[in-house]
Design a protein around this motif. Structure first.
Motif, short mmCIF file in Angstrom:
data_model
loop_
_atom_site.label_atom_id
_atom_site.label_comp_id
_atom_site.label_asym_id
_atom_site.label_seq_id
_atom_site.Cartn_x
_atom_site.Cartn_y
_atom_site.Cartn_z
N ALA A 217 -112.80 -13.00 75.37
CA ALA A 217 -113.98 -13.48 76.07
C ALA A 217 -113.95 -14.97 76.37
O ALA A 217 -114.64 -15.44 77.28
N THR A 218 -113.16 -15.73 75.64
CA THR A 218 -113.17 -17.19 75.78
C THR A 218 -111.86 -17.77 76.28
O THR A 218 -111.80 -18.96 76.59
N PHE A 219 -110.81 -16.97 76.37
CA PHE A 219 -109.48 -17.51 76.63
C PHE A 219 -109.41 -18.31 77.92
O PHE A 219 -108.88 -19.44 77.95
N ASP A 220 -109.91 -17.78 79.01
CA ASP A 220 -109.82 -18.48 80.30
C ASP A 220 -110.53 -19.82 80.26
O ASP A 220 -110.02 -20.83 80.76
N ALA A 221 -111.74 -19.83 79.66
CA ALA A 221 -112.48 -21.09 79.56
C ALA A 221 -111.75 -22.07 78.66
O ALA A 221 -111.74 -23.29 78.93
N SER A 222 -111.15 -21.58 77.59
CA SER A 222 -110.40 -22.45 76.69
C SER A 222 -109.26 -23.13 77.42
O SER A 222 -109.05 -24.35 77.30
N LEU A 223 -108.50 -22.36 78.17
CA LEU A 223 -107.37 -22.91 78.91
C LEU A 223 -107.84 -23.95 79.93
O LEU A 223 -107.23 -25.02 80.07
N LEU A 250 -99.76 -22.09 82.00
CA LEU A 250 -99.73 -23.26 81.13
C LEU A 250 -99.28 -24.50 81.89
O LEU A 250 -99.74 -25.61 81.64
N ASN A 251 -98.39 -24.28 82.85
CA ASN A 251 -97.94 -25.37 83.72
C ASN A 251 -99.09 -25.87 84.59
O ASN A 251 -99.42 -27.06 84.60
N SER A 252 -99.72 -24.95 85.30
CA SER A 252 -100.78 -25.34 86.23
C SER A 252 -102.01 -25.89 85.51
O SER A 252 -102.79 -26.66 86.10
N ALA A 253 -102.18 -25.55 84.23
CA ALA A 253 -103.30 -26.10 83.47
C ALA A 253 -103.05 -27.52 82.98
O ALA A 253 -103.95 -28.15 82.44
N GLY A 254 -101.81 -28.01 83.18
CA GLY A 254 -101.51 -29.39 82.79
C GLY A 254 -100.43 -29.49 81.74
O GLY A 254 -100.51 -30.34 80.85
N SER A 255 -99.41 -28.62 81.83
CA SER A 255 -98.33 -28.61 80.83
C SER A 255 -98.92 -28.47 79.42
O SER A 255 -98.54 -29.17 78.47
N VAL A 256 -99.86 -27.55 79.29
CA VAL A 256 -100.55 -27.37 78.00
C VAL A 256 -99.75 -26.45 77.09
O VAL A 256 -98.82 -25.76 77.52
N TYR A 257 -100.15 -26.45 75.83
CA TYR A 257 -99.48 -25.65 74.81
C TYR A 257 -100.41 -24.52 74.35
O TYR A 257 -101.60 -24.74 74.12
N LEU A 258 -99.84 -23.34 74.21
CA LEU A 258 -100.56 -22.19 73.69
C LEU A 258 -99.85 -21.72 72.42
O LEU A 258 -98.65 -21.46 72.44
N THR A 259 -100.60 -21.61 71.34
CA THR A 259 -100.03 -21.11 70.09
C THR A 259 -100.95 -20.06 69.50
O THR A 259 -102.17 -20.14 69.66
N ARG A 260 -100.36 -19.06 68.85
CA ARG A 260 -101.13 -18.00 68.19
C ARG A 260 -100.80 -18.06 66.69
O ARG A 260 -99.99 -17.30 66.17
N PRO A 261 -101.41 -19.01 65.98
CA PRO A 261 -101.07 -19.19 64.57
C PRO A 261 -101.79 -18.20 63.67
O PRO A 261 -102.79 -17.59 64.05
N THR A 262 -101.28 -18.07 62.47
CA THR A 262 -101.93 -17.26 61.45
C THR A 262 -101.78 -17.96 60.11
O THR A 262 -100.77 -18.65 59.86
N LEU A 263 -102.77 -17.80 59.26
CA LEU A 263 -102.79 -18.52 57.99
C LEU A 263 -101.56 -18.26 57.13
O LEU A 263 -101.05 -19.17 56.47
N ALA A 264 -101.07 -17.03 57.14
CA ALA A 264 -99.96 -16.67 56.24
C ALA A 264 -98.76 -17.61 56.40
O ALA A 264 -98.08 -17.93 55.41
N HIS A 265 -98.51 -18.07 57.62
CA HIS A 265 -97.36 -18.93 57.86
C HIS A 265 -97.60 -20.37 57.43
O HIS A 265 -96.66 -21.17 57.39
N TYR A 266 -98.84 -20.72 57.14
CA TYR A 266 -99.18 -22.08 56.72
C TYR A 266 -99.42 -22.18 55.22
O TYR A 266 -99.72 -23.25 54.71
N VAL A 267 -99.32 -21.06 54.52
CA VAL A 267 -99.43 -21.07 53.05
C VAL A 267 -98.33 -20.22 52.43
O VAL A 267 -98.46 -19.74 51.30
N ALA A 268 -97.24 -20.02 53.17
CA ALA A 268 -96.16 -19.14 52.69
C ALA A 268 -95.53 -19.68 51.42
O ALA A 268 -95.17 -18.91 50.52
N GLU A 269 -95.37 -20.99 51.34
CA GLU A 269 -94.81 -21.61 50.15
C GLU A 269 -95.94 -21.97 49.20
O GLU A 269 -96.98 -22.47 49.61
N ARG A 270 -95.73 -21.74 47.92
CA ARG A 270 -96.79 -21.99 46.94
C ARG A 270 -97.25 -23.45 46.95
O ARG A 270 -98.44 -23.73 46.80
#
Length: 321
Positions: A217-223, A250-270
């Motif tokens: 519902a928000t993706f287009d507005a976010s971009l 992403l090019n036409s929006a201004g060379s922007v970056y799109l990422t689909r992060p998830t918490l598991a990859h940011y706390v994988a190491e203790r």
């Protein structure tokens, strides 16, 4: 013990409270007596079948309580210690077995309820604002669903890093909550087109980052709200999955970056888990991070909690007592 068991994925009605055998910790595991449980969208996804799960299973991936027993080889913990965890299933029960390396200590000045209400969403808000796009002083960022559990924490952590926050909400009451959390500007997305409003609020420049847990519902507005080379962190899909995206956008929006992060990859190491948890729980203990509990439900009413969360009828965090 009592536990909510999902025998087959489906609607909220599949959440059934049953009597289950007491679990026993194996090597490297800890038995935790649970005092409070967080309710999260991932629980809804796993229950509904949006995320495939082997059945039967006990849902819930966030809780806090005390250590009841230690499995073989566990060191650094003692029976009675106050602990919390995120991203380990089995929380919708009176007791759960958790790998010792996924548990974090709960400070004395933080209640079990606060820990269960903040850990998963607090860790999420922390990695988004500190790592995925680290907010810099003077940055303007956009936070969708800013009155929700994660949204309120995102606003506070972005402000703590001296950013300017534009928040989107759907009601006046939610607007008040976002402002109380520190939002500088609030957009009622049900009344106003988000991207043009963001452009107006930023003098046409756009925002450095968008933290979007809503999805379709928000993706287009976010971009469209990003500045050139801005970052769209799409960390959830509360409104549904985003359809496939042509990278040319992403090019036409201004060379922007799109990422689909998830918490598991940011706390994988203790070590990283402990650092983030220490930051988040330390802020709560110091009174510098407000944790809003929007609803408390008995364990037997887990289905109602899911209905309220999925129906977007809530603010802040929902807990099962």
């Amino acid at each position: 013990m009592r536990a909510v068991v999902v025998q087959e994925q489906g609607g909220p009605e599949v959440l059934r409270l049953t009597e289950a055998p007491d679990p026993e910790p194996g090597p490297g595991e800890v038995l935790v007596g649970i005092q409070a449980r967080g309710v999260n969208f991932i629980d809804v996804y796993q229950r509904s079948g949006a995320y495939s799960m082997p059945t039967p299973f006990v849902p819930g991936v966030e809780a806090a309580g005390t250590v009841a027993a230690l499995g073989e080889g566990v060191t650094g913990l003692r029976v009675g210690a106050r602990v919390a965890w995120a991203l380990v299933p089995g929380a919708y029960a009176e007791r759960a077995v958790v790998p010792a390396d996924r548990l974090v200590p709960v400070p004395d000045r933080v209640s079990a309820e606060q820990a269960a209400a903040v850990l998963l969403q607090g860790l999420t808000a922390h990695y988004l604002t500190h790592s995925t796009y680290p907010v810099q002083p003077g940055d303007t960022v956009l936070v969708h669903a800013a009155a929700g559990g994660t949204g309120l924490l995102l606003v506070q952590l972005a402000k703590a890093r001296h950013g300017r926050v534009i928040a989107t909400v759907s009601t006046d009451a939610k607007a008040d909550l976002a402002r109380a959390a520190g939002a500088d500007e609030v957009i009622r997305y049900d009344r106003t087109e988000v991207a043009p409003a963001v452009r107006e609020l930023t003098g046409g420049a756009g925002v450095a980052a968008v933290y979007d847990g809503v999805g379709a519902a928000t993706f287009d507005a976010s971009l469209a709200a990003l500045r050139p080379r801005g970052v769209l962190a799409l960390f959830g899909q509360a409104s549904g999955a985003v359809p496939p995206v042509d990278p040319q956008r992403l090019n036409s929006a201004g060379s922007v970056y799109l990422t689909r992060p998830t918490l598991a990859h940011y706390v994988a190491e203790r070590e990283e888990l402990l650092e983030r948890a220490s930051d988040v729980l330390g802020l709560v203990a110091a009174g510098a991070l407000d944790v809003r509990v929007g609803g408390r439900y008995p364990l037997a009413e887990a289905a109602r909690a899911h209905e309220d969360l999925a129906g977007r009828r809530t603010t802040g965090k929902l807990l099962l007592d």
